[in-house]
Design a protein around this motif. Structure first.
Motif, PDB file in Angstrom:
ATOM      1  N   ASP A   1      38.927  46.089  34.952  1.00 30.13           N
ATOM      2  CA  ASP A   1      37.174  46.580  35.585  1.00 30.13           C
ATOM      3  C   ASP A   1      37.863  48.040  36.435  1.00 30.13           C
ATOM      4  O   ASP A   1      39.120  47.939  37.482  1.00 30.13           O
ATOM      5  CB  ASP A   1      37.081  45.279  36.612  1.00 30.13           C
ATOM      6  N   PRO A   2      37.074  48.544  36.533  1.00 32.52           N
ATOM      7  CA  PRO A   2      37.445  49.912  37.354  1.00 32.52           C
ATOM      8  C   PRO A   2      37.213  49.530  38.650  1.00 32.52           C
ATOM      9  O   PRO A   2      36.601  48.598  38.890  1.00 32.52           O
ATOM     10  CB  PRO A   2      36.080  50.771  36.844  1.00 32.52           C
ATOM     11  N   ILE A   3      37.715  50.447  39.914  1.00 26.79           N
ATOM     12  CA  ILE A   3      37.265  50.136  40.845  1.00 26.79           C
ATOM     13  C   ILE A   3      36.145  50.524  41.530  1.00 26.79           C
ATOM     14  O   ILE A   3      36.187  52.195  41.206  1.00 26.79           O
ATOM     15  CB  ILE A   3      38.697  50.413  41.876  1.00 26.79           C
TER      16      ILE A   3
ATOM     17  N   VAL B   1      31.000  56.126  41.579  1.00 28.56           N
ATOM     18  CA  VAL B   1      31.933  56.813  41.757  1.00 28.56           C
ATOM     19  C   VAL B   1      33.341  55.841  41.295  1.00 28.56           C
ATOM     20  O   VAL B   1      32.904  54.758  42.379  1.00 28.56           O
ATOM     21  CB  VAL B   1      32.598  57.931  43.033  1.00 28.56           C
ATOM     22  N   GLN B   2      33.786  56.068  40.703  1.00 26.96           N
ATOM     23  CA  GLN B   2      35.199  54.835  40.169  1.00 26.96           C
ATOM     24  C   GLN B   2      36.156  55.563  40.101  1.00 26.96           C
ATOM     25  O   GLN B   2      36.524  56.545  39.348  1.00 26.96           O
ATOM     26  CB  GLN B   2      34.781  53.717  38.863  1.00 26.96           C
ATOM     27  N   ILE B   3      37.468  54.023  40.567  1.00 20.42           N
ATOM     28  CA  ILE B   3      38.882  54.945  39.796  1.00 20.42           C
ATOM     29  C   ILE B   3      38.943  53.742  38.302  1.00 20.42           C
ATOM     30  O   ILE B   3      38.406  52.304  38.434  1.00 20.42           O
ATOM     31  CB  ILE B   3      39.856  53.801  40.743  1.00 20.42           C
TER      32      ILE B   3
ATOM     33  N   GLY C   1      34.822  46.875  40.905  1.00 18.28           N
ATOM     34  CA  GLY C   1      33.883  46.523  39.616  1.00 18.28           C
ATOM     35  C   GLY C   1      32.439  47.035  40.642  1.00 18.28           C
ATOM     36  O   GLY C   1      32.143  46.859  41.280  1.00 18.28           O
ATOM     37  N   ASN C   2      31.593  45.705  39.684  1.00 23.07           N
ATOM     38  CA  ASN C   2      30.382  46.222  39.487  1.00 23.07           C
ATOM     39  C   ASN C   2      30.039  44.635  40.566  1.00 23.07           C
ATOM     40  O   ASN C   2      29.087  44.348  41.413  1.00 23.07           O
ATOM     41  CB  ASN C   2      29.354  45.853  38.950  1.00 23.07           C
ATOM     42  N   SER C   3      30.994  44.125  41.106  1.00 20.36           N
ATOM     43  CA  SER C   3      31.082  42.604  41.192  1.00 20.36           C
ATOM     44  C   SER C   3      30.987  43.279  43.377  1.00 20.36           C
ATOM     45  O   SER C   3      31.249  43.848  44.380  1.00 20.36           O
ATOM     46  CB  SER C   3      32.468  41.753  41.561  1.00 20.36           C
ATOM     47  N   GLU C   4      30.832  42.332  44.045  1.00 19.12           N
ATOM     48  CA  GLU C   4      31.017  42.174  45.749  1.00 19.12           C
ATOM     49  C   GLU C   4      31.969  41.953  46.531  1.00 19.12           C
ATOM     50  O   GLU C   4      32.183  42.008  47.602  1.00 19.12           O
ATOM     51  CB  GLU C   4      29.487  40.959  46.035  1.00 19.12           C
ATOM     52  N   ALA C   5      33.274  41.746  45.780  1.00 15.45           N
ATOM     53  CA  ALA C   5      34.656  41.452  46.534  1.00 15.45           C
ATOM     54  C   ALA C   5      34.911  42.585  46.733  1.00 15.45           C
ATOM     55  O   ALA C   5      35.227  43.797  46.051  1.00 15.45           O
ATOM     56  CB  ALA C   5      35.005  40.625  44.917  1.00 15.45           C
ATOM     57  N   PRO C   6      35.755  43.121  47.663  1.00  6.82           N
ATOM     58  CA  PRO C   6      36.698  43.876  47.593  1.00  6.82           C
ATOM     59  C   PRO C   6      37.572  44.033  47.523  1.00  6.82           C
ATOM     60  O   PRO C   6      38.447  43.240  47.098  1.00  6.82           O
ATOM     61  CB  PRO C   6      36.567  43.716  50.052  1.00  6.82           C
ATOM     62  N   VAL C   7      38.284  45.229  48.157  1.00  4.46           N
ATOM     63  CA  VAL C   7      39.131  45.689  46.739  1.00  4.46           C
ATOM     64  C   VAL C   7      40.211  46.491  47.682  1.00  4.46           C
ATOM     65  O   VAL C   7      39.917  47.252  48.675  1.00  4.46           O
ATOM     66  CB  VAL C   7      39.544  45.939  45.028  1.00  4.46           C
ATOM     67  N   ASP C   8      41.653  46.349  47.669  1.00  2.49           N
ATOM     68  CA  ASP C   8      42.085  47.374  48.327  1.00  2.49           C
ATOM     69  C   ASP C   8      43.082  48.328  47.456  1.00  2.49           C
ATOM     70  O   ASP C   8      43.257  48.238  46.224  1.00  2.49           O
ATOM     71  CB  ASP C   8      43.771  46.900  48.568  1.00  2.49           C
TER      72      ASP C   8
END
Length: 849
Positions: free
Chosen positions: A331-333, A355-357, A426-433
């Motif tokens: 998934d993109p970030i 804007v996505q990685i 991605g489009n989830s609510e999960a935070p990401v480093d």
């Protein structure tokens, strides 16, 4: 290797499109000055004036000589005065680098002597800068072969700060399209090619009356028979002679007066916080980066045609972690997009995937960001906005952990000033480093060049970014003209030392991109520091010059175990009391075998023993006394370069030689390459328009001189300035024939990989009319008859490629079945009733979409 000038602040690179457009505009006058005016407030007492680029076709300089020079007189408006002395009494003049703007045939070479254009008077307290021309323009350029009699346009610049002249002129100098790599002074009888001479236009404004809305203009004219310019102390005693009547030059704006201090906002700006890394780390944490942009830097992006932002590591560093792998379905970030603090009365409603990685893979050089909705859809006003939409700035963060992202973005999100409370998976609510890990084991960082830069560029019409398993197959698309860089990490113990290192200059020769034995240009290497202090006969240092783009050597010059070719080491710069005492075997070519990719050089003597002063002290090269050598040249050329210097003790050999029964015989080192399987053919999907021979140093290489296979061992850090590019294929191409359809015809230039175009010129070859100055032409309405056109593309290093194309028009053509497109159904319907007497070519003028 790309050279990025060192700075403690983010590097800001303005788009040069405007300059490119003006360069392509026919000029009525022989001399035309293109400024970059600055903004000025009424209360300022000192200011930095505009950068000035002077274009000329030389008509007024055809009959000048050393005995009868002409001068360009640049006068500040009263009572302005120059604030600094750059060329005063007893000081050497500043030689201004002369370069071709747009080569006509590609075969031109600038041969103007270094003293052709000189600043000869620039003194504090005076109001006039004097520039002298003393070489006839007919001696400036050679190789001009234009059937239409076009005269080349050349340029020189002043008002430049340190590093700018190098950035502007070095690439052209490498192509022999400039007479100097930068503006410099004379060091005795030769230009000082180790020291760039900055020419910032520092001005005292005491007593100057300014009103907002006005401009302050420089008055410029070309004069002849001036006397006293260089000899008199009193400027009032200068006799300016007569103005050359055919050289009318318009006033040049230095400043625009504004009521308030200018609030400059770069369309694209990278601000990074640097970390410190140890040597040869496999996965070291780099700093965090904040990328600022506005709608100018990211024009209307759509889902069908997204815009991409490329964040690329410099110096051979690589990503050491995979965060987004589109090949495996990762998934993109989604990056949180925030508004700047000063962008009041606007609120954010950008989608979460604005804007996505979309690509971040271990082993690659770049992180790719995608924007797939236009910024005009991201905002809505709150009350009366205090600035227009196009000036609003957005920012995203990369290289931060999830907690840092939340801490920055969550407060903005709560007040409708960010589209997400932090970077998300991605489009989830999960935070990401998005911590940025970097592999610097193969990087060229060193104590002389400790800064690792991250550079951002924006691209449109890119392809393969999310589908290619290899970054070399990515087509970045059309460069939109904005780039920015900053230091993301530094090597521990680094001690920056200006421009010390290995300087590369090369002649880039046009070749057949599929040829089996093409002769390339030459390559000159020069060191101005003690780079090879560890080299000894028992433990030599090796340098590999490896061809890229799958090119191979097509001739064997030094086989395994064969006698080496000894390279002549020549002293440049300040030679007073200095001799070259390096033994003949100090530098040698020890492996050059057909079918291989690399030439290997061996250095067997420490560079701190190459030179000697009158007291007998051993010395190393320095910027004031660099040492140089060349390959890719004939024996005759090498003898011409080194013969006289060898007699004077300034070269260790009379030429590049082989030893034969105790005697040194001059030898060719011409570089020929096999390109039959190289990626330089524009018919390939992803081709490269340039061939380079990148240098890399090794101290423990095994098998170089006698082995079937070479084990290079770990590389040494080596600061490299300039480019090692020696051959050029096509930088761009278009379809040779385009056929009319029902809808408007769009023809787009296809750009070679890693080429950054800065100027496009589409012209009608029959009328000479300029059709477009962008990367594409849109024929709407469709012309009434066939059109032949020529496209000339110029890259950011001044190289050009020209190509021709044809648009086929069928005046009687129409949509046979009325479905709004031309396709095979129209052909099938038209064919039964097609008149026998009409050529099938007419039928083929229906485009097969």
């Amino acid at each position: 290797m790309s050279y990025i000038p060192r700075s403690s602040n983010p590097i800001r690179r303005p788009s040069l499109w405007l300059i490119g457009v003006l360069c392509l505009t026919p000029l009525n006058a022989g001399i035309f000055i293109l400024p970059q005016p600055r903004e000025l407030t009424p209360d300022q007492t000192v200011a930095l004036g505009a950068m000035l680029e002077v274009h000329l076709d030389g008509i007024e300089l055809l009959d000048v000589s050393n005995d009868h020079p002409r001068h360009l007189r640049m006068r500040l408006p009263a009572p302005m005065q120059l604030r600094e002395t750059l060329v005063g009494a007893g000081q050497a003049p500043i030689n201004l680098a002369v370069s071709l703007i747009v080569p006509i045939s590609g075969m031109e070479r600038v041969i103007a002597p270094p003293t052709s254009v000189q600043i000869v008077r620039w003194r504090a307290g005076e109001d006039t800068i004097w520039i002298r021309f003393d070489t006839a323009f007919g001696e400036w350029v050679t190789g001009l072969d234009d059937p239409n009699g076009n005269i080349p346009i050349v340029a020189f610049s002043l008002g430049l700060e340190l590093g700018q002249s190098l950035e502007f002129n070095l690439p052209a100098y490498q192509n022999q399209w400039a007479n100097l790599p930068f503006n410099t002074r004379l060091q005795q009888s030769e230009p000082d090619l180790r020291n760039e001479a900055p020419t910032p236009l520092q001005i005292n404004l005491n007593g100057v009356q300014t009103m907002p809305g006005n401009s302050l203009d420089l008055q410029v004219d070309l004069v002849e028979n001036a006397t006293g310019v260089e000899s008199t102390e009193d400027p009032d005693q200068i006799d300016p002679g007569q103005v050359v009547q055919t050289s009318e030059i318009a006033p040049v704006p230095l400043f625009f007066v504004v009521s308030e201090p200018p609030d400059h906002q770069e369309p694209l700006l990278l601000e990074a916080e640097a970390t410190t890394m140890g040597k040869n780390e496999a996965c070291a944490p780099a700093g965090q980066a904040t990328l600022w942009f506005n709608s100018i830097a990211v024009p209307q992006a759509e889902i069908e045609s997204p815009l991409y932002l490329q964040l690329e590591l410099a110096s051979g560093a690589r990503l050491c972690e995979t965060r987004v792998d589109p090949i495996s379905g990762g998934d993109p970030i989604s990056l949180a997009v925030g508004l700047g603090e000063d962008d009041g009365n606007w609120a954010m409603e950008a989608p979460s995937d604005a804007v996505q990685i979309v690509r971040w893979r271990a082993g690659e050089r770049a992180v790719w960001l995608r924007i797939q909705s236009p910024p005009i859809q991201w905002l809505y006003p709150i009350g009366e906005p205090d600035r227009p939409f196009e000036e609003v700035r957005f920012f995203v963060q990369v290289g931060v952990d999830a907690a840092t992202s939340e801490a920055t973005m969550a407060p903005l999100h709560a007040t409708n000033r960010a589209n997400l409370p932090g970077n998300r998976n991605g489009n989830s609510e999960a935070p990401v480093d998005t911590n940025l890990g970097v592999d610097i084991r193969s990087a060229t960082l060193s104590s002389l060049d400790p800064n690792l830069f991250l550079e951002a560029r924006n691209w449109l019409e890119s392809s393969n970014i999310t589908t290619s398993p290899d970054e070399t197959d990515i087509n970045p698309g059309i460069f939109l003209g904005f780039s920015t860089a900053d230091v993301i990490a530094q090597l521990a113990g680094g001690n920056p030392a200006g421009s010390r290192g290995l300087l590369l200059t090369s002649l880039i020769k046009t070749v057949n991109p599929t040829g089996r034995c093409e002769e390339t240009g030459n390559l000159t290497m020069e060191i101005n520091d003690d780079l090879y202090s560890e080299a000894t006969p028992s433990q030599p240092l090796y340098m590999r010059l490896e061809l890229d783009n799958e090119a191979l050597l097509c001739e064997t010059q030094v086989a395994q175990g064969a006698d080496p070719i000894y390279l002549a080491l020549r002293l440049r710069g300040n030679r007073d009391g200095i001799q070259v005492v390096a033994p003949p075997d100090s530098a040698a070519i020890v492996r050059w075998i057909a079918g291989e990719k690399a030439i290997w050089l061996r250095f067997s003597r420490p560079s701190n023993t190459w030179l000697q002063n009158q007291r007998g002290d051993a010395l190393a090269p320095t910027p004031e006394r660099p040492v140089t050598w060349s390959i890719g040249i004939s024996a005759q050329t090498s003898s011409g370069q080194n013969g006289a210097d060898f007699q004077a003790g300034w070269s260790n050999l009379p030429a590049n030689t082989r030893e034969n029964q105790g005697a040194h015989t001059p030898v060719d080192t011409k570089l020929t390459v096999d390109l039959s399987n190289a990626v330089m053919d524009s018919d390939q999907i992803n081709w490269n328009g340039l061939l380079a021979a990148a240098p890399q140093a090794f101290l423990e290489a095994d098998g170089v001189e006698d082995g079937e296979i070479v084990d290079p061992g770990p590389p040494l850090s080596l600061r490299v300035l300039g480019k090692a590019e020696v051959a050029q294929g096509a930088l761009a191409t278009v379809a040779p024939v385009t056929v009319q359809g029902v809808t408007p015809v769009v023809i787009t230039a296809r750009i070679a990989k890693d080429i950054t175009p800065t100027a496009f010129r589409w012209e009608d070859t029959e009328s000479g009319q300029i059709i477009s100055l962008s990367g594409r032409i849109i024929w709407d309405p469709i012309p009434p008859a066939d059109r032949h056109f020529r496209l000339t593309v110029t890259d950011r290093h001044g190289r050009t490629t020209s190509m021709v194309g044809k648009l086929l028009i069928n005046p009687e053509g129409h949509d046979f079945n009325g479905d709004g497109v031309n396709d095979r159904k129209d052909l099938n319907q038209a064919l039964p009733g097609w008149p026998a007497q009409r050529s099938v070519l007419n039928l083929l003028r229906i485009r097969l979409d």
